[in-house]
Enzyme design. Sequence first.
Site, short mmCIF file in Angstrom:
data_model
loop_
_atom_site.label_atom_id
_atom_site.label_comp_id
_atom_site.label_asym_id
_atom_site.label_seq_id
_atom_site.Cartn_x
_atom_site.Cartn_y
_atom_site.Cartn_z
N CYS A 155 0.83 -1.20 0.00
CA CYS A 155 0.00 0.00 0.00
C CYS A 155 0.88 1.27 0.00
CB CYS A 155 -0.97 -0.05 1.17
SG CYS A 155 -2.40 1.04 0.97
N HIS A 172 -3.79 -5.77 0.93
CA HIS A 172 -3.52 -6.10 2.33
C HIS A 172 -4.03 -7.53 2.61
CE1 HIS A 172 -2.28 -2.14 3.77
NE2 HIS A 172 -3.28 -1.61 3.11
#
Length: 485
Positions: free
Chosen positions: A329, A430
Amino acid sequence: MFQGTGSDVGKSLLVAGLARAFTLRGLEVRPFKPQNMSNNAAVTEDGGEIGRAQALQARAARVAPSVHMNPVLLKPQSEIGAQVVVQGRSRGNARAADYQKLKPTLLAAVLESYAHLRGQADLVLVEGAGSASEINLRAGDIANMGFARAANVPVILIGDIDRGGVIASLVGTKAVLPQEDAAMIRGFLVNRFRGDPALFAAGMDEIAARTGWPALGLIPFFPDARRLPAEDALALDAATLAKPQAKLRIAVPLLPRIANFDDLDPLDAEPSVEVIRVRPGTPLPADADLVILPGSKTTIPDLADFRAEGWDIDLFAHVRRGGRVLGLCGGYQMLGRSIADPDGIEGPPATVPGLGLLEVDTVLAGEKRLVAVTGTADGVPFSGYEMHMGVTEGRGRARPFAVIDGAGAEGARDEGAISPDGRVIGTYAHGLFADDRQRRHWLARLGAPPSDLAYEAGVEATLDALAAHLERHVDLDRLLAIARG
């Protein structure tokens, strides 16, 4: 409602355990936290985000997480400011002083979400925030007694004996609370006890005598709590679990505004893996097999801190030695050639150079992406979620990390980027390592021995064990009686 004498007294864990315990008794249970502060967030089925603790509590109750379980989420972006998320969606940023003025306007949304959950459940377990005795913040409060009074919810106060001074903490809370607030408290729990319970029987009696509150349980320390995802960044302050026999060393620089750090938990659980959390003032270890750049709430400021620590120099040396790098991310964005924030989402508008290890550029603009995903990476399936601002494009995207399965009109799509030599990877996904298939593939590629760890099954077993622990040491029947009035 479960409030604490301070932060990190175990409120989140106890609510999770009680949610599982009462669910096993056949009740429909819902967790609720009016206001939370955390950069460790979870995506909900209704398309928003909530604190990770409430997602774990929902799992304990065997229901899907909802934005109504945590209607106000504060995501720190600096020492004095945070992003304000209301019922799953960002309402912008606020400095601490400004938020104190904003709080009373959020009570309606909090009470609306609470009413929504009450309509679904036999029992709502409410978690307070910080300390019940923060009387300096009592005006306009929506997190502790302000909510309890507005919703007429009975309160149980939790003290942590492990940190010392639990008698003074509980009795002192009664002493400083306004009478009307103290009247909301119907009992107390003492958490994290070690040793012979008989040695603290007099202490429990003394607290009850001085406060007028009944003792509802002396809860022994639950060592398997470390097997459950932690929400608070305080968990990162714990010493790295040394594993002298580990075959694989993974280094993770602890960025000041690290987010979604539970991505690391499944790796910690692997017996052959040592996760080294690298603190400021410490170089990245030269013998790491993999360096993970974790998620960040504010990518540009954290990249500046990364460089200030000299970690960029360490990372380039790691790559020259043939080491591997994974950016998750915000870490993915840092690995690119540039990061632009034209609208000043993270601070003053700026464009800064990235680390240049991936041929991509990021623009922080558009709607925040909050979605559960499934797909394949290197031919191996995985499930996870995306939670990010910004669009990342560039030649490196021609070598994607994963293919995300199609959903609705969106269709299947490539995701992430890989360097030409295959040693540097960036992704917005994630939860990769919580998927046993993907985690085992990564460990095999890095040369670790085969693993039979079933991570998600282990979380379930730990929640069951925690529920049984609380059944033994807490008067659950009396808690139910108090809840029912």
